[in-house]
Design a protein around this motif. Structure first.
Motif, mmCIF file in Angstrom:
data_model
loop_
_atom_site.group_PDB
_atom_site.id
_atom_site.type_symbol
_atom_site.label_atom_id
_atom_site.label_comp_id
_atom_site.label_asym_id
_atom_site.label_seq_id
_atom_site.Cartn_x
_atom_site.Cartn_y
_atom_site.Cartn_z
ATOM 1 N N UNK A 241 -24.453 12.937 -76.322
ATOM 2 C CA UNK A 241 -25.227 12.170 -77.300
ATOM 3 C C UNK A 241 -24.543 12.201 -78.673
ATOM 4 N N UNK A 242 -24.048 13.391 -79.048
ATOM 5 C CA UNK A 242 -23.341 13.497 -80.323
ATOM 6 C C UNK A 242 -22.052 12.681 -80.304
ATOM 7 N N UNK A 243 -21.369 12.687 -79.162
ATOM 8 C CA UNK A 243 -20.145 11.894 -79.053
ATOM 9 C C UNK A 243 -20.437 10.403 -79.200
ATOM 10 N N UNK A 244 -21.534 9.942 -78.564
ATOM 11 C CA UNK A 244 -21.898 8.531 -78.702
ATOM 12 C C UNK A 244 -22.277 8.203 -80.137
ATOM 13 N N UNK A 245 -23.009 9.108 -80.759
ATOM 14 C CA UNK A 245 -23.404 8.894 -82.152
ATOM 15 C C UNK A 245 -22.173 8.879 -83.055
ATOM 16 N N UNK A 246 -21.255 9.812 -82.792
ATOM 17 C CA UNK A 246 -20.025 9.857 -83.576
ATOM 18 C C UNK A 246 -19.216 8.583 -83.387
ATOM 19 N N UNK A 247 -19.159 8.095 -82.154
ATOM 20 C CA UNK A 247 -18.424 6.860 -81.886
ATOM 21 C C UNK A 247 -19.046 5.687 -82.633
ATOM 22 N N UNK A 250 -18.081 6.059 -86.235
ATOM 23 C CA UNK A 250 -16.680 5.715 -86.429
ATOM 24 C C UNK A 250 -16.483 4.203 -86.415
ATOM 25 N N UNK A 251 -17.167 3.534 -85.486
ATOM 26 C CA UNK A 251 -17.086 2.077 -85.433
ATOM 27 C C UNK A 251 -17.618 1.463 -86.713
ATOM 28 N N UNK A 252 -18.729 2.019 -87.215
ATOM 29 C CA UNK A 252 -19.311 1.515 -88.453
ATOM 30 C C UNK A 252 -18.354 1.709 -89.622
ATOM 31 N N UNK A 253 -17.750 2.895 -89.699
ATOM 32 C CA UNK A 253 -16.824 3.200 -90.796
ATOM 33 C C UNK A 253 -15.637 2.249 -90.772
ATOM 34 N N UNK A 254 -15.142 1.948 -89.563
ATOM 35 C CA UNK A 254 -13.993 1.061 -89.461
ATOM 36 C C UNK A 254 -14.381 -0.387 -89.720
ATOM 37 N N UNK A 255 -15.631 -0.743 -89.368
ATOM 38 C CA UNK A 255 -16.056 -2.133 -89.524
ATOM 39 C C UNK A 255 -16.357 -2.474 -90.981
ATOM 40 N N UNK A 256 -16.807 -1.475 -91.748
ATOM 41 C CA UNK A 256 -17.136 -1.713 -93.151
ATOM 42 C C UNK A 256 -15.848 -2.000 -93.913
ATOM 43 N N UNK A 257 -15.896 -2.986 -94.774
ATOM 44 C CA UNK A 257 -14.693 -3.360 -95.503
ATOM 45 C C UNK A 257 -14.318 -2.415 -96.617
#
Length: 626
Positions: A241-247, A250-257
């Motif tokens: 669950x933590x890995x999915x949350x972390x993923x 991470x996706x959010x951090x990379x998607x944000x400009x």
């Protein structure tokens, strides 16, 4: 029976037992292997001593050597007879009956002590396995359970007795068992591999689907044949669950400009997103592991550190914001806003996170808005004050003219109207300036100067233009208006026969004249709105010049002509002879101006204006030549 008591089983002559009795706590002597097997089944022994010549001795030794948890075997012989056969069958050691008693006792002590040590070690491991928080098990070569710990009992919700001898598929499912068999096959086929890992899902007692991992290892005999396997089962649902949350994060951090980063307690970058790498013009790998001071201006780094210290000491604040300059790989400075928060570990400072936003454009918009507001204030001031004066004059002369009919009052009224029109023209020009030039083009300095000279009543004044064709990056229309205001100002203050020079410097260009110049004390004030030394001046012309320059990102200064870098010789243009600047075009109502080039022989080739303390307006920017 205490674990420390050592017992020896002697198979053969009692005299042999008498010779080694002192080496153990207790010894039991039997005549044949059948009695020996019965004693072994009935109790625990730390060692077995087998005499040469006893029927079935080799078979007994072999069975003990291959049995789990069996005691060590010591072989006794008269000479060397039977030694090789006994050792091959699995005897631990041997001695001869004629060896000194201390040798015999030493060999017995070795095997019994080794068994006791193994028992103690086994007990420690058994305790460790039983108290472990993970489910542990052992299977035989057929995949049947031979051992489970208490946690495994809880995991399956079955008794230990029910589990022993059963197959794990009854709990974890056939798919997981098939995957485990495949994994065991892979391990057996790879000499360098001893263990493996697999994951599976099963429902718990409440019907909730949970995820587990099984870390297993194979057991083999001396020939490498499978004898069983052991495994440790761990619930990894929370970790997954933590890995999915972390993923997701991470996706959010990379998607944000916006650029984002994480620092450790030493202010070293441990994570930076791709936007951060683009912002700083670094490779992402080069940012991680680098101290943050490499990317932040010195003073801003100190302010950021102070803010983080305040956040760490203030329980009421989670984050803070400060403005700073980011320093790129090319040493470019970018004005940014940094939103930071502190990371802690058990209350101790563990680093920080930051989200950076480029506010350069926002700052430019704010400055542009401030400039617009200032121009609105100026507009209101001129409308409310400067226009009121000529309007009052017009009103006064109009009242008198109505009463007296005297013509000179109408002349004064016309002059007031002209004055108001001049103010309105320059006021509208002022309102248009100050905007940042966002899309400049290459403009010929000679051409724009000539066109501006043609648009102003210059009387008998002379214009010197630079040789060649120097160019600037500018808005052509606004640059022409800049020159028109400068030329008009020169003619008004330097006189109708003034010489005006346009030239270039290493940093930009200049416009200077040979008139009376500007007092040093007024060199800054000349650009203020309303500053004028002429009785009929508006005080807006040079302010418009400054606004146009600032809109291009240039700086302008007023000095004494001849003080700057004068490297260009010039071509000449003569004025039109009109100094009134009042004659109007009959159709447009605008002031009509004429401009002609000097007659042949009048503009002759090269001329250098005498420096004599006139006004010089110098613009710093970039000039190219072609």
């Amino acid at each position: 029976m205490a674990l420390s008591e050592q017992r020896l089983l002697v198979v053969g002559d009692e005299t042999v037992a008498d010779g080694v009795a002192a080496a153990v706590d207790r010894s039991i002597t039997v005549d044949d292997t059948a009695e020996a097997r019965a004693e072994l089944d009935a109790g625990r022994f730390d060692g077995v001593l087998v005499e040469n010549g006893v029927d079935g001795a080799t078979d007994l030794i072999r069975s003990l050597a291959t049995a789990d948890d069996a005691p060590g075997v010591l072989f006794v012989t008269d000479g060397e007879e039977g030694v090789d056969e006994a050792l091959h069958a699995g005897a631990t050691d041997y001695f001869r009956v004629d060896d000194p008693p201390r040798v015999a006792r030493g060999r017995v002590r070795d095997i019994t002590t080794s068994r006791a040590a193994r028992d103690r070690e086994l007990e420690r491991y058994r305790t460790l396995v039983e108290t472990a928080g993970d489910a542990m098990y052992a299977l035989d070569e057929k995949g049947r359970i031979t051992m489970v710990n208490e946690t495994h009992v809880e995991f399956t919700n079955k008794s230990r007795e029910a589990l022993i001898g059963s197959h794990p598929g009854e709990r974890i499912g056939d798919d997981a068992v098939a995957e485990a068999k495949s994994l065991i096959g892979e391990i057996l086929s790879d000499d360098d591999r001893k263990r493996g890992r697999l994951e599976f899902e099963i429902a718990d007692a409440d019907g909730e689907l949970r995820q587990y991992e099984d870390n297993l290892a194979v057991l083999t005999d001396d020939n490498g044949e499978l004898t069983g396997s052991v495994g440790v089962i761990r619930d990894i649902s929370d970790r997954k669950r933590r890995e999915r949350e972390l993923a997701r994060y991470r996706t959010l951090v990379e998607a944000v400009g916006d650029p984002m980063y994480i620092l450790d307690e030493e202010e070293v970058v441990t994570m930076a997103n791709e936007a951060m790498a683009e912002h700083l013009d670094y490779d992402r790998a080069d940012i991680v592991g680098t101290h943050t001071s490499e990317f932040v201006a010195d003073g801003d780094y100190e302010r950021g550190t102070e803010l983080l210290r305040d956040l760490y000491e203030d329980d009421e604040r989670d984050w803070g914001t400060y403005e700073m300059e980011s320093v790129t790989a090319n040493d470019e400075r970018i004005l940014t806003e940094n939103n930071v928060a502190v990371l802690t570990d058990d209350g101790n400072y563990a680093g920080s996170v930051g989200v950076i936003r480029d506010i350069s454009e926002r700052k430019r918009r704010i400055e542009a808005l401030r400039g617009q507001n200032e121009r609105l204030d100026e507009f209101a001031s001129v409308v409310g004050h400067d226009l009121r004066n000529p309007l009052n004059v017009i009103q006064g002369h109009l009242d008198i003219a109505r009463k007296t009919g005297e013509a000179e009052h109408f002349d004064a009224i016309c002059e007031g109207v002209d004055r108001m029109e001049d103010l309105l023209d320059e006021l509208l020009a002022l309102a248009r300036q100050g905007k940042v030039v966002s899309d400049p083009e290459t403009v010929s300095l000679v051409e724009v100067s000539r066109n501006a000279w043609d648009g102003v009543a210059t009387g008998d004044a002379t214009l010197e233009l630079p040789d060649g064709d120097p160019t600037v990056e500018a808005d052509g229309t606004r640059l022409r208006e800049l020159f028109e205001n400068l030329f008009r100002n020169t003619v008004e203050h330097a006189g109708p026969d003034a010489t005006v020079r346009v030239g270039t410097t290493g940093e930009g260009f200049y416009v200077e004249d040979d008139g009376p110049g500007i007092p040093v004390s007024d060199s800054e004030r000349v650009f203020d709105r309303g500053y004028t030394t002429a009785d009929d001046g508006t005080g807006l012309g040079l302010n418009i010049v400054k606004r146009i320059a600032e809109g291009h990102g240039w700086s302008v200064s007023a000095t004494v002509s001849g003080d700057g870098d004068r490297t260009d010789t010039a071509r000449l243009l003569r004025g039109s002879g009109d100094t009134s600047d009042r004659e109007r075009d009959s159709e447009t109502g605008r002031h009509a101006t004429t401009c002609g080039t000097a007659p042949d022989g009048d503009a002759g080739g090269t001329h250098r204006m005498q420096s004599g303390g006139g006004a010089r307006f110098e613009f710093r920017m970039t000039v190219t030549r072609r």
